[in-house]
Design an enzyme around this catalytic site. Sequence first.
Site, short mmCIF file in Angstrom:
data_model
loop_
_atom_site.label_atom_id
_atom_site.label_comp_id
_atom_site.label_asym_id
_atom_site.label_seq_id
_atom_site.Cartn_x
_atom_site.Cartn_y
_atom_site.Cartn_z
N LEU A 524 28.92 45.03 11.36
CA LEU A 524 28.61 46.39 10.94
C LEU A 524 29.62 46.88 9.92
O LEU A 524 29.32 47.73 9.10
CB LEU A 524 28.63 47.33 12.15
CG LEU A 524 27.51 47.14 13.16
CD1 LEU A 524 27.81 47.91 14.43
CD2 LEU A 524 26.18 47.57 12.57
N GLY A 525 30.83 46.40 10.02
CA GLY A 525 31.84 46.87 9.09
C GLY A 525 33.20 46.43 9.53
O GLY A 525 33.37 45.74 10.54
N GLY A 528 39.60 50.08 10.91
CA GLY A 528 41.04 50.03 10.79
C GLY A 528 41.68 49.04 11.73
O GLY A 528 42.79 48.57 11.50
N PHE A 529 41.00 48.69 12.78
CA PHE A 529 41.63 47.83 13.79
C PHE A 529 40.90 46.51 13.95
O PHE A 529 41.13 45.80 14.91
CB PHE A 529 41.69 48.56 15.13
CG PHE A 529 42.49 49.83 15.04
CD1 PHE A 529 43.86 49.81 15.20
CD2 PHE A 529 41.86 51.03 14.76
CE1 PHE A 529 44.59 50.97 15.10
CE2 PHE A 529 42.60 52.20 14.65
CZ PHE A 529 43.97 52.17 14.82
N GLY A 530 40.04 46.22 13.03
CA GLY A 530 39.34 44.95 13.10
C GLY A 530 37.87 45.11 12.83
O GLY A 530 37.36 46.23 12.71
N PRO A 531 37.15 44.00 12.73
CA PRO A 531 35.74 44.05 12.40
C PRO A 531 34.90 44.57 13.58
O PRO A 531 35.31 44.45 14.73
CB PRO A 531 35.38 42.60 12.10
CG PRO A 531 36.42 41.80 12.83
CD PRO A 531 37.66 42.64 12.87
N LYS A 546 34.00 45.79 18.94
CA LYS A 546 35.12 45.86 18.00
C LYS A 546 36.15 44.81 18.39
O LYS A 546 36.64 44.81 19.51
CB LYS A 546 35.72 47.27 18.06
CG LYS A 546 36.96 47.42 17.21
CD LYS A 546 37.37 48.87 17.08
CE LYS A 546 36.67 49.49 15.90
NZ LYS A 546 37.17 50.78 15.50
N ASP A 643 43.55 59.46 13.11
CA ASP A 643 42.82 58.89 11.98
C ASP A 643 41.42 59.46 11.90
O ASP A 643 40.42 58.75 11.90
CB ASP A 643 42.78 57.36 12.10
CG ASP A 643 42.33 56.72 10.79
OD1 ASP A 643 42.33 57.42 9.76
OD2 ASP A 643 41.97 55.53 10.81
#
Length: 834
Positions: A524-525, A528-531, A546, A643
Site C-alpha cells: 500500500l505504501g 515512516g516506520f516501514g512498508p 505494517k 507525526d
Amino acid sequence: MMNPAKGNTSLLLLSLLLVCPICTSPDTITLDQPLKDGQLLLSNQKTFALGFFNPGSSNHRYVGIWFNQITKQTVVWVANRDTPLNDTSGVLSINGKGNLVLHTRNQTTPIWSTNVSFSVSSTNNYMAKLLDIGNLVLVQQDSQHVTWQSFDYPTNTLLPFMKLGLDRRTGLNRFLTSWKSKDDPGIGNCSYRMVPTGYPQVSLYMGQTLLWRTGFWTGLRWSGIPTRMTSKYFNVSFVNNQDETTVMYRTFSDAAKPKVIVKMVVDESGLVQRSLWQETTWVEYWSAPQELCDKYLNCGPNSYCDPNNLVIFECKCFPGFEPKSSRDCMREKQGVSMCNNGEGFVKLAHMKAPDTSIAHANMSLSMKECEQECLRNCSCMAYASANESEGGIGCLTWQGDLVDTRTYPDGGQDLYIRVDAVVLAQYAKENGLTQKKRMLAILGVSVAIMFLLIVSVVYCFVMKKNKETRHSTYSDSADSTLPYFEDSPSRRDLDGTRRNSNLPLFNLRTIIAATENFSTANKLGQGGFGPVYKGLLQNGMEIAVKRLSKYSGQGIEQFKTEVALIAKLQHRNLVRILGCCIHKKEKMLIYEYLPNKSLDSFIFDETKRSCLDWGKRFEIICGISRGILYLHQDSRLRIIHRDLKASNVLLDNALNPKISDFGMARIVGGDQIEANTNCIVGTFGYMSPKYAMQGLFSIKSDVYSFGVLLLEIIIGKRNSTYHHDGPSSNLIGHVWDLWREDNSMKIVDPLLDETYPAHEVSRCIQIGLLCVQEHATDRPTMSTVVFMLGNDTPLPSPKQPAFILKGTYSSTDRSTSAASNSINEITLSKIDGR
Ligand SMILES: *[C@@H]1O[C@H](CO)[C@@H](O)[C@H](O)[C@H]1NC(C)=O
Ligand SMILES: *[C@@H]1O[C@H](CO)[C@@H](O)[C@H](O)[C@H]1NC(C)=O
Ligand SMILES: *[C@@H]1O[C@H](CO)[C@@H](O)[C@H](O)[C@H]1NC(C)=O
Ligand SMILES: *[C@@H]1O[C@H](CO)[C@@H](O)[C@H](O)[C@H]1NC(C)=O
Ligand SMILES: *[C@@H]1O[C@H](CO)[C@@H](O)[C@H](O)[C@H]1NC(C)=O
Ligand SMILES: *[C@@H]1O[C@H](CO)[C@@H](O)[C@H](O)[C@H]1NC(C)=O
Ligand SMILES: *[C@@H]1O[C@H](CO)[C@@H](O)[C@H](O)[C@H]1NC(C)=O
Ligand SMILES: *[C@@H]1O[C@H](CO)[C@@H](O)[C@H](O)[C@H]1NC(C)=O
C-alpha cells in the site's frame, strides 16, 4: 478646554439633582400618593428603585424594579410585562379596592393590577413600599399584613431571599420566565421552575420542552451542577414539606463579608446565568446548560452521557445493558430474572442522578437501608442518596428506565444500579472488591449449580470482553472511555491467531498467506516506520500489515507490552490495531484496513477534493481534533503523536477521519528512533519550530501539526510545498498576512462550493492560526481546540505564527540541515493508503 454647552448641561443636571429628591421620590405609594412616570420609589437603604423605564431600544414604558446603586440599569422585576404603556402618562397608585394598579393619567381602567381579591371595608390604609432586598410589598398599615409581594410574581430574575417553588397554602407556584427579547420584557418562552413530581427538582424549560435539569438539592449542591460550580455567594435553603416545596438563595448574612450584588437570570436564549456585579460591570460566573451532556435526554434511557471530549459526548450503557444504537441501550440478556435471584448493585461514581420526577423518596432511610429497600422491591432499578449534607439521611429509588444521566469529571454522586447475579459477578471480579463477597454470601452453598452456570457465563463474557477490549470498570470514569464499538472482528475473524493476554498474536504463516508473501502488488505504501501491505485473511477479512523489521532494538516482551497498550486505545477517530506478528527479528503490526486512502490523497487532489464540501471538511477537522484529544487526554497513556500529517489520517467508507501511526514512538521504542535515524521523528511543514530546532516535543507540538493540517484542509494545498510570491513564502505566513489584512477568506480553497458559511470558515482559520503560534504557551490545548470548534464563543486574536520568515521552512540553523538529510527521506515519502 471648557465647553460652554457642556457647562450648562452639568449645571442643569446639578440643579435637577438638588431639586428632585424634594419634588419626587415618595418612600411609599398610598391612595393619595401615587407614583408618576419620572418619579422613583426607593428602598430604605436605596439599594433598589421602582420606577418607569424603557427596556433596551424600546419606546414602550414599563414599571420595574432595578438595582439603584450600580451604574448599569439592571431591571430585576417588571409589573406590566405584556401591557406596555405607549407614553409617559403612566401612574402607579392604590385603588379603592386596596390593589396596586397601573393606569394612564386620564383613565382609571387599570393596565395592570395586583389583583388581590378580598373584601375590603376601609381601603385607605393600604400602602406599597420597596424593601431593601428588592421586594415590592403591599401592606395593610394597621395589621402590617402583606397582602401581595412582587417576590411572589418573579419575572426573569431570581434575587437573594426570593423563593422559587410551590406554596401549597396559597397555591402559588413561583417560577422564572425569560423576557421575549432584550427590548421586550413580555413573558418569553423559557422558564425555570421547581417540579414537585416524584422528588422535587428544578428544571429549565423552553415552552413545554425540558431543556436541562438542575436537579435536586442534595444539601450541598444541585445534583445537576458540578461541584466546582457550586456558588460561594449563596447559602441555599431547600424546604420540602406539606406546606411548601421551595428553594431560596441567601447571601451570607455574615457582616464580615462584604455585601455582594448577585442575580440569577433566565435568558431568552435558554440559559440560566448567574452574575456578580464587580465595580463597573456584571461578571457572569456561571451559566447552564453548558455541554451537550447537560441537555435533557441527550442520551437515551439506561445510558449515561460522558462528556470526555467536551463537545462530542459518548453515551455509555449502564451495567447490564448494551448498546442498541449510538444513543440507546438495551438489556444485555432479556428475561434474566432480577428478583431474589442473586442480584445486587454496581456503583457508578461521579454521576448526575437520573430524572427524579419518576423517583421515589424516603427521607428517613440511611444508605444501607436504602439498598435493602431497593433490593426488596423487585421493580427498583437504582438508588442514590437524596441528602449529602452532614450525616444526611435520605433515599431515592427509581423504577423502570433511568433517564437523563451523565458523568462529571469530578463531583457528582454515587448511583447504584441493580444488576443480575452474572453482571454482578463480572463487576465484582473486575473490582476484586467487596461485591464478590456479598455475591457469594447471597448465593450460598445451596445454589452451587447456579454458581456453575455463572462461572460458565462469566467465562464466555470474559472471552467476549478480551476480544473486544471492552469497558473495564464503570465506577471509574477515566477507565470507561470505550463505550461503543463499531463492528468488532468476531472470534472467527481472528482465525489463525494465538492469544497472548489481550493482544492477538498473528501467526507469520497467516500473514504471509494474507499478503501473498508481501507481494509488491499488495504494497500500500511506505510509511515512516516501514512498508505497509494489504492483506486478506482466509475468512475474508481485510487487514493492513505494517512491517517494522528495521527497528529490531526493542525486546520482544517490551514490544508486545507496548502494542497491547496501544491497541487498547480505541476511538472512532483512531485506526484500530488488531494485533501484531512477531517472528525472530521481524515485527509487524496488524491494523484494520480502510479502503479509502489517506487524507492527503483527497485534499491535495483536485478532483477528489471537489467532493469534499465544507460540511465534510469541517467534520473531518473535528474528527481529527477529537482523535488527538483522545490521545492527549483521555487515554491513560497520554500519547503524543509526534507525526501528525495528512498522510497519517485515513478515511473510512463514510469519509470519517481515522488517525494512524499513533504511539509509534512507544511501539518501536522512543530512543530507538532517534538512535537509528539520528534525527527527529516528524514531518517538516507540520513540525513546530521548537520541536524542529531542538527535538523537543510536547502535546503542543501536536497542536501545531494539527493547526497546519487544519489550514491545509481549508486551503487544499500542502504546507511543505507551498510557494507564494508575497512577503511570506510559506503557507502559514501567507495565511497570517491575509489574516492581518482581514482578507483571510481569499485563501480558502476555490474548489469549495461558494455556499460555505464564511463565518465558520473564518473561525476555523483563526483556530488554525492559534494552533501554529510560535510559543507553545500561546497555542491552545486540544481540549480547547475541540471546544472552540464546537462552540461559537469568542476566540483570542492570534499573534504572529511560527515559520513566517522567508525561506522554505525556517532561517534557523540546525533544523534545515537535519531535515534535508534524513527527515525528508523518512517521512515525506509518499504513503498511499497506509
Ligand atoms: C399602545 O398602543 C397600541 C397600538 O397603538 C395600543 O393597542 C395599546 O392599547 C396602547 N397602550 C396603551 C396603554 O395605551
Ligand atoms: C389627558 O388630559 C389632559 C388634560 O386633562 C390632556 O391635555 C391630554 O391631552 C390628555 N391625554 C390623553 C392621552 O388623552
Ligand atoms: C386579574 O384577575 C382577572 C380575573 O381573575 C384576570 O382576568 C386578570 O388577567 C388578572 N390580571 C392580572 C394582572 O393578573
Ligand atoms: C417562542 O416559541 C414560539 C413557538 O415555538 C416561537 O414561534 C417563537 O419564535 C418563540 N419566541 C422566542 C422569543 O423564542
Ligand atoms: C445558611 O443559612 C442557614 C439558615 O438561615 C444558616 O443557619 C447558616 O448559618 C447559613 N450559612 C452561612 C455559611 O451563612
Ligand atoms: C420509609 O421507610 C420506612 C422504613 O421502611 C417506612 O416505615 C416508612 O413508611 C417509609 N416512608 C415512606 C414515605 O415511604
Ligand atoms: C415498589 O416500590 C414502589 C414505590 O415505592 C411501590 O409503589 C411498589 O408498590 C413497590 N412494589 C412492591 C412489590 O413492594
Ligand atoms: C439533609 O440532612 C440534614 C442533616 O441530617 C438535615 O438537616 C436536612 O434537613 C436534610 N435535608 C432534607 C431535604 O431532608
